[in-house]
Design an enzyme around this catalytic site. Structure first.
Site, PDB file in Angstrom:
ATOM      1  N   ASP A 147       0.845  -1.191   0.000  1.00  0.00           N
ATOM      2  CA  ASP A 147       0.000   0.000   0.000  1.00  0.00           C
ATOM      3  C   ASP A 147       0.880   1.240   0.000  1.00  0.00           C
ATOM      4  OD1 ASP A 147      -2.235  -1.500  -0.005  1.00  0.00           O
ATOM      5  OD2 ASP A 147      -2.760  -1.191   2.096  1.00  0.00           O
ATOM      6  N   ASP A 188     -13.984  -6.502  -4.686  1.00  0.00           N
ATOM      7  CA  ASP A 188     -14.133  -6.741  -3.249  1.00  0.00           C
ATOM      8  C   ASP A 188     -15.558  -7.220  -3.016  1.00  0.00           C
ATOM      9  OD1 ASP A 188     -11.608  -5.636  -2.954  1.00  0.00           O
ATOM     10  OD2 ASP A 188     -12.364  -3.636  -2.467  1.00  0.00           O
TER      11      ASP A 188
END
Lengths: 197, 252
Positions: free
Chosen positions: B11, B130
Protein backbone atom coordinates in the site's frame (compact mmCIF):
# COMPACT_ATOMS: atom_id res chain seq x y z
CA UNK A 1 28.71 1.45 -28.35
CA UNK A 2 25.99 -0.63 -29.94
CA UNK A 3 23.12 1.28 -31.45
CA UNK A 4 19.97 -0.46 -30.29
CA UNK A 5 16.58 0.45 -31.67
CA UNK A 6 13.19 -0.58 -30.29
CA UNK A 7 10.61 -0.38 -33.07
CA UNK A 8 7.84 2.05 -32.14
CA UNK A 9 4.53 1.18 -33.72
CA UNK A 10 2.15 2.34 -31.06
CA UNK A 11 2.11 -0.79 -28.92
CA UNK A 12 2.59 1.42 -25.93
CA UNK A 13 4.14 -0.27 -23.04
CA UNK A 14 7.85 -0.70 -23.76
CA UNK A 15 9.18 1.28 -20.82
CA UNK A 16 10.20 -1.84 -18.91
CA UNK A 17 12.13 -3.04 -21.95
CA UNK A 18 14.01 0.26 -22.15
CA UNK A 19 14.78 0.04 -18.44
CA UNK A 20 16.00 -3.56 -18.72
CA UNK A 21 18.41 -2.58 -21.50
CA UNK A 22 19.67 0.32 -19.38
CA UNK A 23 20.30 -2.05 -16.46
CA UNK A 24 22.55 -4.10 -18.74
CA UNK A 25 24.63 -1.01 -19.46
CA UNK A 26 23.25 -0.25 -22.91
CA UNK A 27 20.83 2.35 -24.14
CA UNK A 28 18.09 2.16 -26.73
CA UNK A 29 16.18 4.43 -29.07
CA UNK A 30 12.41 4.02 -29.45
CA UNK A 31 11.59 5.01 -33.02
CA UNK A 32 9.56 4.31 -36.16
CA UNK A 33 12.10 6.13 -38.33
CA UNK A 34 13.11 3.79 -41.14
CA UNK A 35 16.70 4.99 -41.55
CA UNK A 36 17.26 4.84 -37.78
CA UNK A 37 16.01 1.26 -37.74
CA UNK A 38 18.08 0.25 -40.76
CA UNK A 39 21.27 1.76 -39.34
CA UNK A 40 20.93 0.11 -35.92
CA UNK A 41 23.26 -2.65 -34.70
CA UNK A 42 20.45 -4.35 -32.82
CA UNK A 43 16.73 -4.14 -33.49
CA UNK A 44 14.10 -5.14 -30.95
CA UNK A 45 10.58 -5.75 -32.24
CA UNK A 46 8.25 -5.67 -29.24
CA UNK A 47 4.50 -5.98 -29.07
CA UNK A 48 1.43 -6.53 -26.99
CA UNK A 49 -2.13 -6.35 -28.17
CA UNK A 50 -3.85 -7.82 -31.19
CA UNK A 51 -2.02 -9.20 -34.25
CA UNK A 52 -4.36 -7.82 -36.91
CA UNK A 53 -4.32 -4.20 -35.73
CA UNK A 54 -0.55 -4.35 -35.14
CA UNK A 55 0.03 -5.56 -38.72
CA UNK A 56 -2.14 -2.75 -40.08
CA UNK A 57 -0.06 -0.21 -38.17
CA UNK A 58 3.21 -1.72 -39.44
CA UNK A 59 1.94 -1.61 -43.02
CA UNK A 60 0.70 1.97 -42.68
CA UNK A 61 4.16 3.02 -41.51
CA UNK A 62 5.90 0.98 -44.23
CA UNK A 63 7.69 -0.98 -41.49
CA UNK A 64 6.58 -4.45 -42.65
CA UNK A 65 8.98 -4.46 -45.62
CA UNK A 66 11.72 -2.74 -43.63
CA UNK A 67 11.71 -5.32 -40.84
CA UNK A 68 11.86 -8.40 -43.04
CA UNK A 69 14.80 -7.02 -45.00
CA UNK A 70 16.95 -6.19 -41.97
CA UNK A 71 20.42 -7.81 -41.87
CA UNK A 72 21.45 -7.07 -38.28
CA UNK A 73 20.27 -9.18 -35.31
CA UNK A 74 16.54 -8.69 -34.73
CA UNK A 75 14.70 -9.88 -31.60
CA UNK A 76 10.92 -10.21 -31.68
CA UNK A 77 9.27 -10.29 -28.25
CA UNK A 78 5.81 -11.75 -27.57
CA UNK A 79 3.52 -10.40 -30.33
CA UNK A 80 6.72 -9.34 -32.13
CA UNK A 81 7.71 -13.01 -32.38
CA UNK A 82 4.24 -13.98 -33.60
CA UNK A 83 4.23 -11.27 -36.27
CA UNK A 84 7.45 -12.71 -37.72
CA UNK A 85 5.36 -15.71 -38.81
CA UNK A 86 3.40 -16.19 -42.01
CA UNK A 87 -0.09 -16.18 -40.52
CA UNK A 88 -1.91 -15.63 -37.22
CA UNK A 89 -5.29 -16.96 -36.20
CA UNK A 90 -5.70 -13.79 -34.14
CA UNK A 91 -7.85 -11.73 -36.48
CA UNK A 92 -6.85 -14.12 -39.31
CA UNK A 93 -4.07 -11.86 -40.44
CA UNK A 94 -0.96 -12.41 -42.52
CA UNK A 95 2.28 -11.72 -40.68
CA UNK A 96 5.68 -10.67 -41.98
CA UNK A 97 6.41 -14.17 -43.25
CA UNK A 98 10.02 -14.29 -42.06
CA UNK A 99 9.22 -17.71 -40.61
CA UNK A 100 6.97 -19.97 -42.65
CA UNK A 101 4.85 -20.80 -39.59
CA UNK A 102 1.34 -20.36 -38.25
CA UNK A 103 0.30 -18.78 -34.95
CA UNK A 104 -2.64 -20.61 -33.37
CA UNK A 105 -4.78 -20.22 -30.27
CA UNK A 106 -4.48 -22.35 -27.13
CA UNK A 107 -7.53 -24.57 -27.14
CA UNK A 108 -7.38 -26.80 -24.06
CA UNK A 109 -10.62 -26.61 -22.11
CA UNK A 110 -8.89 -27.25 -18.80
CA UNK A 111 -6.46 -24.37 -19.00
CA UNK A 112 -6.86 -20.68 -18.35
CA UNK A 113 -6.49 -18.49 -21.41
CA UNK A 114 -4.46 -16.32 -21.63
CA UNK A 115 -1.53 -18.14 -20.10
CA UNK A 116 -0.29 -15.66 -17.50
CA UNK A 117 2.76 -16.24 -15.36
CA UNK A 118 6.01 -18.14 -15.14
CA UNK A 119 6.59 -21.26 -17.17
CA UNK A 120 9.65 -23.41 -17.76
CA UNK A 121 11.56 -23.43 -21.02
CA UNK A 122 13.48 -26.44 -22.32
CA UNK A 123 15.41 -27.84 -25.32
CA UNK A 124 17.49 -24.66 -25.33
CA UNK A 125 19.73 -24.13 -28.34
CA UNK A 126 22.01 -21.46 -29.85
CA UNK A 127 23.99 -18.59 -28.28
CA UNK A 128 20.78 -16.75 -27.43
CA UNK A 129 20.42 -19.15 -24.48
CA UNK A 130 24.05 -19.14 -23.39
CA UNK A 131 24.37 -19.35 -19.58
CA UNK A 132 20.64 -19.97 -19.23
CA UNK A 133 19.90 -23.37 -17.75
CA UNK A 134 17.35 -25.88 -18.98
CA UNK A 135 14.00 -25.53 -17.21
CA UNK A 136 14.55 -21.88 -16.37
CA UNK A 137 11.39 -19.92 -15.65
CA UNK A 138 10.31 -17.07 -17.90
CA UNK A 139 7.31 -14.73 -17.64
CA UNK A 140 4.64 -15.15 -20.31
CA UNK A 141 1.30 -13.57 -21.16
CA UNK A 142 -0.35 -14.90 -24.30
CA UNK A 143 -3.36 -16.65 -25.82
CA UNK A 144 -1.74 -17.60 -29.13
CA UNK A 145 1.42 -19.61 -29.75
CA UNK A 146 3.80 -20.73 -32.48
CA UNK A 147 3.64 -24.44 -33.33
CA UNK A 148 6.70 -26.64 -33.00
CA UNK A 149 9.06 -26.26 -35.94
CA UNK A 150 12.62 -26.86 -37.14
CA UNK A 151 13.70 -23.30 -36.25
CA UNK A 152 12.67 -23.75 -32.63
CA UNK A 153 15.45 -22.97 -30.13
CA UNK A 154 13.34 -23.39 -26.98
CA UNK A 155 10.05 -25.05 -26.13
CA UNK A 156 7.50 -24.92 -23.37
CA UNK A 157 4.35 -26.78 -22.31
CA UNK A 158 0.88 -25.37 -21.80
CA UNK A 159 -1.56 -28.12 -22.66
CA UNK A 160 0.59 -28.55 -25.76
CA UNK A 161 4.34 -28.59 -26.36
CA UNK A 162 5.00 -25.43 -28.33
CA UNK A 163 7.81 -23.28 -29.71
CA UNK A 164 8.65 -20.56 -27.18
CA UNK A 165 11.66 -19.19 -29.09
CA UNK A 166 12.95 -19.49 -32.64
CA UNK A 167 15.88 -18.33 -34.72
CA UNK A 168 16.72 -18.19 -38.40
CA UNK A 169 19.72 -16.29 -39.76
CA UNK A 170 19.66 -12.83 -38.09
CA UNK A 171 16.07 -13.15 -36.87
CA UNK A 172 15.12 -14.50 -33.47
CA UNK A 173 11.93 -14.35 -31.48
CA UNK A 174 10.88 -15.17 -27.93
CA UNK A 175 7.31 -15.59 -26.69
CA UNK A 176 8.22 -14.71 -23.10
CA UNK A 177 9.11 -11.25 -21.80
CA UNK A 178 12.85 -11.24 -21.04
CA UNK A 179 12.53 -7.73 -19.59
CA UNK A 180 10.17 -9.11 -16.92
CA UNK A 181 11.79 -12.51 -16.39
CA UNK A 182 14.20 -11.73 -13.57
CA UNK A 183 17.90 -12.58 -13.98
CA UNK A 184 17.36 -15.29 -16.61
CA UNK A 185 15.54 -12.81 -18.84
CA UNK A 186 18.29 -10.25 -18.39
CA UNK A 187 20.80 -12.92 -19.43
CA UNK A 188 18.86 -13.51 -22.63
CA UNK A 189 18.85 -9.80 -23.48
CA UNK A 190 22.56 -9.68 -22.78
CA UNK A 191 23.11 -12.68 -25.06
CA UNK A 192 21.17 -10.90 -27.79
CA UNK A 193 23.37 -7.83 -27.43
CA UNK A 194 26.43 -10.11 -27.65
CA UNK A 195 25.32 -11.99 -30.81
CA UNK A 196 27.77 -11.75 -33.68
CA UNK A 197 26.57 -9.54 -36.53
CA UNK B 1 4.07 -26.29 -16.69
CA UNK B 2 2.86 -22.89 -15.60
CA UNK B 3 3.53 -22.15 -11.95
CA UNK B 4 1.15 -20.69 -9.40
CA UNK B 5 2.17 -17.15 -8.43
CA UNK B 6 2.91 -15.51 -5.08
CA UNK B 7 2.25 -11.77 -5.05
CA UNK B 8 3.07 -9.37 -2.20
CA UNK B 9 0.91 -6.24 -2.12
CA UNK B 10 2.26 -2.86 -1.03
CA UNK B 11 0.00 0.00 0.00
CA UNK B 12 1.39 3.35 -1.09
CA UNK B 13 0.41 6.72 0.29
CA UNK B 14 2.06 9.90 -0.96
CA UNK B 15 4.95 7.91 -2.37
CA UNK B 16 5.63 5.91 0.80
CA UNK B 17 4.70 2.41 1.90
CA UNK B 18 2.10 2.35 4.62
CA UNK B 19 0.88 -0.44 6.89
CA UNK B 20 3.56 -1.77 9.11
CA UNK B 21 6.56 -3.28 7.51
CA UNK B 22 8.94 -5.16 9.68
CA UNK B 23 12.12 -6.08 7.87
CA UNK B 24 15.39 -6.19 9.71
CA UNK B 25 17.40 -6.14 6.49
CA UNK B 26 15.78 -3.05 5.04
CA UNK B 27 17.12 0.31 6.06
CA UNK B 28 14.00 2.31 5.45
CA UNK B 29 10.86 0.26 5.79
CA UNK B 30 8.74 3.01 4.26
CA UNK B 31 10.66 3.15 1.00
CA UNK B 32 8.62 1.27 -1.63
CA UNK B 33 11.66 1.03 -3.90
CA UNK B 34 13.75 -0.80 -1.36
CA UNK B 35 10.87 -3.11 -0.51
CA UNK B 36 10.12 -3.79 -4.15
CA UNK B 37 13.73 -4.71 -4.81
CA UNK B 38 13.83 -6.91 -1.74
CA UNK B 39 10.75 -8.84 -2.85
CA UNK B 40 11.90 -9.10 -6.47
CA UNK B 41 15.16 -10.69 -5.29
CA UNK B 42 13.50 -12.93 -2.72
CA UNK B 43 11.00 -15.01 -4.57
CA UNK B 44 8.05 -12.76 -5.41
CA UNK B 45 6.57 -13.59 -8.82
CA UNK B 46 4.91 -10.22 -9.24
CA UNK B 47 4.19 -7.15 -7.16
CA UNK B 48 1.03 -5.13 -6.68
CA UNK B 49 1.16 -1.48 -5.61
CA UNK B 50 -2.03 0.02 -4.33
CA UNK B 51 -2.08 3.81 -4.14
CA UNK B 52 -4.30 5.06 -1.36
CA UNK B 53 -3.34 8.73 -1.60
CA UNK B 54 -6.27 10.99 -0.97
CA UNK B 55 -5.66 13.91 -3.28
CA UNK B 56 -5.07 14.33 -6.96
CA UNK B 57 -1.97 16.43 -6.28
CA UNK B 58 -0.27 13.71 -4.26
CA UNK B 59 -1.31 11.12 -6.80
CA UNK B 60 1.01 12.76 -9.31
CA UNK B 61 3.94 11.54 -7.28
CA UNK B 62 2.74 8.02 -8.13
CA UNK B 63 3.83 8.25 -11.77
CA UNK B 64 7.36 9.20 -10.82
CA UNK B 65 7.44 6.44 -8.23
CA UNK B 66 6.24 3.92 -10.84
CA UNK B 67 9.06 5.04 -13.12
CA UNK B 68 11.62 4.45 -10.39
CA UNK B 69 10.18 1.05 -9.55
CA UNK B 70 10.20 0.02 -13.22
CA UNK B 71 13.82 1.08 -13.56
CA UNK B 72 14.89 -1.12 -10.66
CA UNK B 73 12.84 -4.32 -10.65
CA UNK B 74 12.89 -7.14 -13.19
CA UNK B 75 9.56 -8.84 -12.49
CA UNK B 76 6.06 -7.73 -13.52
CA UNK B 77 4.15 -5.25 -11.40
CA UNK B 78 0.62 -3.94 -11.20
CA UNK B 79 -0.47 -0.50 -10.04
CA UNK B 80 -3.94 0.22 -8.72
CA UNK B 81 -5.89 2.80 -6.79
CA UNK B 82 -7.78 5.82 -8.03
CA UNK B 83 -7.58 5.03 -11.74
CA UNK B 84 -10.64 6.60 -13.31
CA UNK B 85 -9.87 7.13 -16.96
CA UNK B 86 -7.86 5.85 -19.89
CA UNK B 87 -5.64 8.92 -19.40
CA UNK B 88 -4.79 7.73 -15.88
CA UNK B 89 -3.89 4.34 -17.36
CA UNK B 90 -1.75 5.97 -20.07
CA UNK B 91 0.38 7.79 -17.53
CA UNK B 92 1.02 4.67 -15.43
CA UNK B 93 1.80 2.32 -18.32
CA UNK B 94 4.05 4.87 -19.97
CA UNK B 95 5.87 5.19 -16.66
CA UNK B 96 6.60 1.47 -16.77
CA UNK B 97 3.76 -0.33 -14.98
CA UNK B 98 2.96 -3.68 -16.61
CA UNK B 99 -0.65 -3.84 -15.54
CA UNK B 100 -3.21 -1.61 -13.92
CA UNK B 101 -5.84 -2.70 -11.44
CA UNK B 102 -9.24 -1.02 -11.47
CA UNK B 103 -12.08 -1.59 -9.04
CA UNK B 104 -14.78 1.02 -8.28
CA UNK B 105 -14.17 2.84 -11.56
CA UNK B 106 -14.69 -0.40 -13.50
CA UNK B 107 -18.03 -0.91 -11.77
CA UNK B 108 -19.21 2.66 -12.35
CA UNK B 109 -17.84 2.79 -15.88
CA UNK B 110 -17.52 -0.74 -17.35
CA UNK B 111 -16.45 0.69 -20.73
CA UNK B 112 -13.14 1.53 -19.11
CA UNK B 113 -12.30 -2.21 -19.05
CA UNK B 114 -12.90 -2.48 -22.78
CA UNK B 115 -11.02 0.74 -23.49
CA UNK B 116 -7.94 -0.48 -21.64
CA UNK B 117 -7.92 -3.93 -23.21
CA UNK B 118 -8.43 -2.51 -26.71
CA UNK B 119 -5.67 0.06 -26.32
CA UNK B 120 -3.08 -1.97 -24.43
CA UNK B 121 -4.25 -5.57 -24.55
CA UNK B 122 -6.28 -7.45 -21.98
CA UNK B 123 -3.09 -8.70 -20.30
CA UNK B 124 -2.60 -5.34 -18.61
CA UNK B 125 -6.16 -4.97 -17.33
CA UNK B 126 -6.67 -6.47 -13.88
CA UNK B 127 -10.12 -5.95 -12.42
CA UNK B 128 -10.19 -6.05 -8.62
CA UNK B 129 -13.42 -7.10 -6.97
CA UNK B 130 -14.13 -6.74 -3.25
CA UNK B 131 -17.06 -8.77 -2.00
CA UNK B 132 -18.64 -10.18 1.14
CA UNK B 133 -21.52 -12.50 1.94
CA UNK B 134 -24.80 -10.73 2.71
CA UNK B 135 -27.77 -12.96 3.50
CA UNK B 136 -26.09 -15.92 1.92
CA UNK B 137 -25.03 -14.19 -1.28
CA UNK B 138 -21.70 -12.75 -2.39
CA UNK B 139 -22.26 -9.03 -3.02
CA UNK B 140 -19.81 -6.67 -4.72
CA UNK B 141 -18.60 -3.72 -2.64
CA UNK B 142 -17.02 -0.48 -3.80
CA UNK B 143 -14.74 2.29 -2.52
CA UNK B 144 -12.44 0.00 -0.58
CA UNK B 145 -15.38 -2.00 0.72
CA UNK B 146 -17.25 0.97 2.17
CA UNK B 147 -20.16 0.96 -0.25
CA UNK B 148 -22.33 -2.09 -0.82
CA UNK B 149 -24.10 -2.88 -4.09
CA UNK B 150 -26.76 -5.36 -5.16
CA UNK B 151 -24.43 -6.88 -7.72
CA UNK B 152 -23.67 -10.58 -7.45
CA UNK B 153 -19.96 -11.39 -7.39
CA UNK B 154 -20.16 -14.16 -9.99
CA UNK B 155 -22.36 -12.21 -12.40
CA UNK B 156 -20.09 -9.18 -12.19
CA UNK B 157 -16.97 -11.33 -12.64
CA UNK B 158 -18.40 -12.90 -15.79
CA UNK B 159 -19.29 -9.48 -17.16
CA UNK B 160 -15.81 -8.20 -16.41
CA UNK B 161 -14.32 -11.11 -18.34
CA UNK B 162 -16.60 -10.51 -21.32
CA UNK B 163 -15.64 -6.82 -21.35
CA UNK B 164 -11.97 -7.69 -21.77
CA UNK B 165 -10.35 -8.05 -18.35
CA UNK B 166 -7.15 -10.11 -18.37
CA UNK B 167 -7.24 -11.22 -14.73
CA UNK B 168 -9.48 -10.89 -11.68
CA UNK B 169 -8.16 -9.99 -8.26
CA UNK B 170 -10.83 -11.18 -5.84
CA UNK B 171 -10.67 -10.01 -2.22
CA UNK B 172 -13.06 -11.53 0.25
CA UNK B 173 -13.84 -8.83 2.80
CA UNK B 174 -15.10 -11.55 5.13
CA UNK B 175 -11.67 -13.17 5.13
CA UNK B 176 -9.40 -10.14 4.80
CA UNK B 177 -7.44 -9.54 7.99
CA UNK B 178 -8.69 -12.70 9.72
CA UNK B 179 -5.61 -14.80 8.91
CA UNK B 180 -7.94 -17.79 8.79
CA UNK B 181 -7.42 -18.68 5.13
CA UNK B 182 -8.78 -17.58 1.76
CA UNK B 183 -12.40 -17.73 0.52
CA UNK B 184 -11.76 -21.00 -1.27
CA UNK B 185 -15.32 -21.97 -2.07
CA UNK B 186 -16.06 -18.70 -3.88
CA UNK B 187 -12.64 -18.77 -5.52
CA UNK B 188 -13.19 -22.27 -6.90
CA UNK B 189 -16.55 -21.22 -8.28
CA UNK B 190 -14.98 -18.18 -9.97
CA UNK B 191 -12.23 -20.34 -11.40
CA UNK B 192 -14.72 -22.88 -12.75
CA UNK B 193 -17.01 -20.30 -14.29
CA UNK B 194 -14.36 -18.06 -15.84
CA UNK B 195 -11.50 -18.77 -18.19
CA UNK B 196 -9.22 -15.89 -17.17
CA UNK B 197 -6.78 -16.25 -14.22
CA UNK B 198 -8.04 -15.55 -10.69
CA UNK B 199 -5.85 -13.97 -8.00
CA UNK B 200 -6.91 -14.86 -4.45
CA UNK B 201 -6.71 -12.16 -1.80
CA UNK B 202 -7.74 -11.85 1.82
CA UNK B 203 -7.16 -14.24 4.68
CA UNK B 204 -3.57 -15.46 4.40
CA UNK B 205 -2.21 -16.37 7.83
CA UNK B 206 -0.07 -19.46 7.42
CA UNK B 207 1.57 -21.50 4.71
CA UNK B 208 -1.17 -24.11 4.54
CA UNK B 209 -3.64 -21.38 3.55
CA UNK B 210 -1.73 -20.91 0.32
CA UNK B 211 -1.74 -24.65 -0.35
CA UNK B 212 -5.50 -24.72 0.21
CA UNK B 213 -6.24 -21.75 -2.02
CA UNK B 214 -4.30 -23.35 -4.88
CA UNK B 215 -5.66 -26.87 -4.37
CA UNK B 216 -9.20 -26.23 -3.14
CA UNK B 217 -9.75 -22.64 -4.28
CA UNK B 218 -8.18 -23.40 -7.71
CA UNK B 219 -6.59 -19.94 -7.61
CA UNK B 220 -3.92 -19.09 -10.18
CA UNK B 221 -2.12 -16.69 -7.88
CA UNK B 222 -2.30 -15.67 -4.23
CA UNK B 223 -1.82 -12.15 -2.93
CA UNK B 224 -0.99 -11.14 0.62
CA UNK B 225 0.43 -8.17 2.48
CA UNK B 226 0.99 -8.32 6.21
CA UNK B 227 2.19 -11.94 6.46
CA UNK B 228 5.00 -11.01 4.09
CA UNK B 229 5.68 -7.50 5.40
CA UNK B 230 5.92 -8.70 9.00
CA UNK B 231 8.07 -11.67 7.95
CA UNK B 232 5.58 -14.09 9.43
CA UNK B 233 6.01 -15.97 6.18
CA UNK B 234 9.15 -15.85 4.08
CA UNK B 235 8.29 -16.19 0.39
CA UNK B 236 11.14 -18.55 -0.43
CA UNK B 237 10.25 -20.82 2.52
CA UNK B 238 6.62 -20.69 1.40
CA UNK B 239 7.56 -21.71 -2.13
CA UNK B 240 9.67 -24.61 -0.87
CA UNK B 241 6.74 -25.76 1.27
CA UNK B 242 4.35 -25.55 -1.68
CA UNK B 243 6.81 -27.39 -3.93
CA UNK B 244 6.98 -30.15 -1.31
CA UNK B 245 3.19 -30.29 -1.56
CA UNK B 246 3.37 -30.80 -5.32
CA UNK B 247 2.39 -27.28 -6.28
CA UNK B 248 4.68 -25.96 -9.00
CA UNK B 249 6.57 -22.85 -7.95
CA UNK B 250 9.37 -20.80 -9.45
CA UNK B 251 12.58 -20.92 -7.41
CA UNK B 252 15.60 -19.20 -8.89
Amino acid sequence: MLKTVIIDYGVGNVKSLEFAILRLGYSSILTDDISEIQSADRVIFPGVGAADSAMKTLEAKGLDKVIKNLKQPVLGICLGMQLMCRFSEEGNTNGLGIFDLDVVKFSSKNLKIPQVGWNQIADLRTDLFQNISEKSFMYLVHSYYVEQNENSIASSDYGVNYCVAFQKNNFCGVQFHPEKSSVQGEQLLLNFMNLKN
Amino acid sequence: MLTKRIIPCLDIKNGRTVKGVNFVDIKDAGDPLELAEFYAKNGADELVFLDISATEEKRKTLASLVKQIASRINIPFTVGGGINSIEDVDVLLKSGADKVSINTSAYLNPELITAISKRYGSQCCVVAIDARVIEGEWKVHLVGGQKSTDADLFEWAKKVESLGAGEILFTSMDHDGTKNGFANEALAKLSDELSIPIIASGGAGKMSHFKETFNIGKADAALAASVFHYKEIDIIDLKKYLLNNNILMRLQ
